[in-house]
Design a protein around this motif. Structure first.
Motif, mmCIF file in Angstrom:
data_model
loop_
_atom_site.group_PDB
_atom_site.id
_atom_site.type_symbol
_atom_site.label_atom_id
_atom_site.label_comp_id
_atom_site.label_asym_id
_atom_site.label_seq_id
_atom_site.Cartn_x
_atom_site.Cartn_y
_atom_site.Cartn_z
ATOM 1 N N PHE A 214 0.872 -1.176 0.000
ATOM 2 C CA PHE A 214 0.000 0.000 0.000
ATOM 3 C C PHE A 214 0.910 1.226 0.000
ATOM 4 C CE2 PHE A 214 -2.871 -3.201 1.493
ATOM 5 C CZ PHE A 214 -4.150 -2.763 1.196
ATOM 6 N N THR A 215 0.662 2.180 -0.872
ATOM 7 C CA THR A 215 1.519 3.358 -0.918
ATOM 8 C C THR A 215 0.744 4.616 -1.297
ATOM 9 O OG1 THR A 215 3.516 4.326 -1.912
ATOM 10 C CG2 THR A 215 2.183 2.889 -3.326
ATOM 11 N N THR A 216 1.144 5.730 -0.716
ATOM 12 C CA THR A 216 0.562 7.027 -1.091
ATOM 13 C C THR A 216 1.362 7.672 -2.217
ATOM 14 O OG1 THR A 216 1.877 8.230 0.549
ATOM 15 C CG2 THR A 216 -0.284 7.411 1.254
ATOM 16 N N LYS A 217 2.422 7.000 -2.652
ATOM 17 C CA LYS A 217 3.263 7.545 -3.718
ATOM 18 C C LYS A 217 2.798 7.025 -5.079
ATOM 19 C CE LYS A 217 7.220 7.466 -0.551
ATOM 20 N NZ LYS A 217 8.589 6.950 -0.328
ATOM 21 N N THR A 253 -4.898 3.541 -2.232
ATOM 22 C CA THR A 253 -4.591 3.746 -0.811
ATOM 23 C C THR A 253 -5.334 4.950 -0.253
ATOM 24 O OG1 THR A 253 -2.411 2.725 -1.067
ATOM 25 C CG2 THR A 253 -2.727 4.155 0.846
ATOM 26 N N LEU A 254 -5.377 6.047 -1.013
ATOM 27 C CA LEU A 254 -6.086 7.238 -0.540
ATOM 28 C C LEU A 254 -7.586 6.987 -0.422
ATOM 29 C CD1 LEU A 254 -4.227 10.094 -2.451
ATOM 30 C CD2 LEU A 254 -4.083 9.559 -0.018
ATOM 31 N N LEU A 262 -9.575 13.627 2.946
ATOM 32 C CA LEU A 262 -9.362 13.835 1.510
ATOM 33 C C LEU A 262 -9.650 15.286 1.133
ATOM 34 C CD1 LEU A 262 -10.955 10.583 0.060
ATOM 35 C CD2 LEU A 262 -8.524 11.125 0.218
ATOM 36 N N LEU A 263 -10.693 15.848 1.729
ATOM 37 C CA LEU A 263 -11.026 17.248 1.466
ATOM 38 C C LEU A 263 -9.936 18.165 2.004
ATOM 39 C CD1 LEU A 263 -14.843 17.137 2.279
ATOM 40 C CD2 LEU A 263 -13.803 17.486 0.034
ATOM 41 N N LEU A 265 -6.861 17.511 2.126
ATOM 42 C CA LEU A 265 -5.747 17.416 1.189
ATOM 43 C C LEU A 265 -6.081 18.030 -0.169
ATOM 44 C CD1 LEU A 265 -4.726 13.744 2.008
ATOM 45 C CD2 LEU A 265 -3.374 15.772 2.544
ATOM 46 N N GLY A 266 -7.323 18.530 -0.306
ATOM 47 C CA GLY A 266 -7.737 19.079 -1.591
ATOM 48 C C GLY A 266 -8.042 18.004 -2.598
ATOM 49 N N LEU A 267 -8.477 16.820 -2.070
ATOM 50 C CA LEU A 267 -8.742 15.676 -2.944
ATOM 51 C C LEU A 267 -10.169 15.180 -2.769
ATOM 52 C CD1 LEU A 267 -5.449 13.710 -2.266
ATOM 53 C CD2 LEU A 267 -5.988 14.983 -4.319
ATOM 54 N N PRO A 268 -11.161 15.986 -3.121
ATOM 55 C CA PRO A 268 -12.534 15.477 -3.066
ATOM 56 C C PRO A 268 -12.653 14.296 -4.002
ATOM 57 C CG PRO A 268 -12.439 17.522 -4.315
ATOM 58 C CD PRO A 268 -11.093 17.340 -3.701
ATOM 59 N N TRP A 269 -13.228 13.221 -3.539
ATOM 60 C CA TRP A 269 -13.236 11.987 -4.308
ATOM 61 C C TRP A 269 -14.574 11.816 -5.037
ATOM 62 C CZ3 TRP A 269 -8.446 10.845 -4.102
ATOM 63 C CH2 TRP A 269 -7.973 9.668 -4.683
#
Length: 273
Positions: A214-217, A253-254, A262-263, A265-269
């Protein structure tokens, strides 16, 4: 412009601390960056615990002026998210959804050696020491009539970072910025774990072994292919093959993260349940 009094400034600092932007310690005021987070976390309540995790997310995944990292906090969070049945089934479930953990445990080296079969089968567990693995799950395969060992490793870091395949030098250094380094660490962790468990689960354990990253990269294609190719582990001159399961890349992973993070981080899914 109104002049602020000392009381005004004290109240403002208190408000900023409550909001998780700073903390005050020994007469000093510091920005809450991950490098300073441990002291803050010692005094954490349920609210400050969440604020600390938010700071760790921002500092580690987005980068904060190149300062600090709280990767262990992110990795613990991902592991904790996987302990729920729905997340386990949706985001990992290496043996299929029929095999869901009945319990989650943390073992020390000593307590693992003293564990019983009942403590281990259908249990998702981690170890307190760094073994090259972040989690393991043992279950019975009715199809193959054997015990299976499923292992995982979590690598967090800046979302802009990438994991490459790597070469001989990276393998020798066990450079976890590369797939070959990650695999080399996993080999050692799996060999150690199987050696510890065979006295409990039998000399033929495990009948099947898998590994998932699992990775966030971002994973380069060659790194992804290298991880999925699998590898062999030498255990007392006996080779055990480890199947490489498809890596859970940055997007996968995210998807484990709570919506509020997520929000942040500016990552609305889009389309998330």
């Amino acid at each position: 412009m109104r002049t602020r009094t000392k009381a005004d400034c004290t109240a403002l600092l208190g408000k900023w601390e409550d909001s998780g932007f700073i903390y005050q310690n020994a007469g000093f005021v510091q920005l809450l960056v991950p490098a300073d987070g441990d002291e803050y976390h010692k005094r954490a309540t349920s609210t400050t615990d969440t604020l600390f995790l938010r700071a760790a997310l921002l500092g580690t995944l987005l980068g904060w002026g190149g300062r600090g990292s709280a990767g262990h906090v992110i990795e613990d969070y991902i592991l904790e998210r996987l302990t729920t049945s729905i997340n386990f089934a949706r985001h990992w479930a290496p043996a299929g959804t029929d095999h869901i953990p009945t319990d989650f445990r943390t073992f020390t080296t000593t307590s693992l050696e003293q564990a019983t079969t009942e403590n281990l089968i259908n249990v998702f567990f981690n170890l307190t020491r760094d073994t090259g693995l972040d989690g393991a799950f043992i279950c019975w395969s009715s199809d193959d009539q054997c015990l299976e060992l499923h292992t995982l490793q979590i690598k967090s870091g800046n979302l802009a970072a990438t994991t490459t395949l790597g070469g001989r030098a990276a393998k020798e250094r066990m450079d976890d910025q590369t797939a070959v380094g990650i695999i080399e660490k996993a080999k050692r962790g799996i060999a150690r774990l199987i050696s510890q468990l065979r006295p409990i689960l039998g000399p033929t354990f495990p009948g099947k072994t898998t590994f998932t990253l699992f990775t966030t990269k971002t994973l380069h294609l060659e790194a992804r292919q290298g991880l999925q190719a699998g590898f062999d582990v030498d255990i007392d001159s006996q080779m055990v093959h480890v199947d490489g399961l498809p890596a859970r890349d940055q997007i996968s992973t995210l998807a484990l993260f709570e919506d509020s993070f997520l929000l942040l981080l500016g990552l609305p899914w889009p389309g998330r349940n």
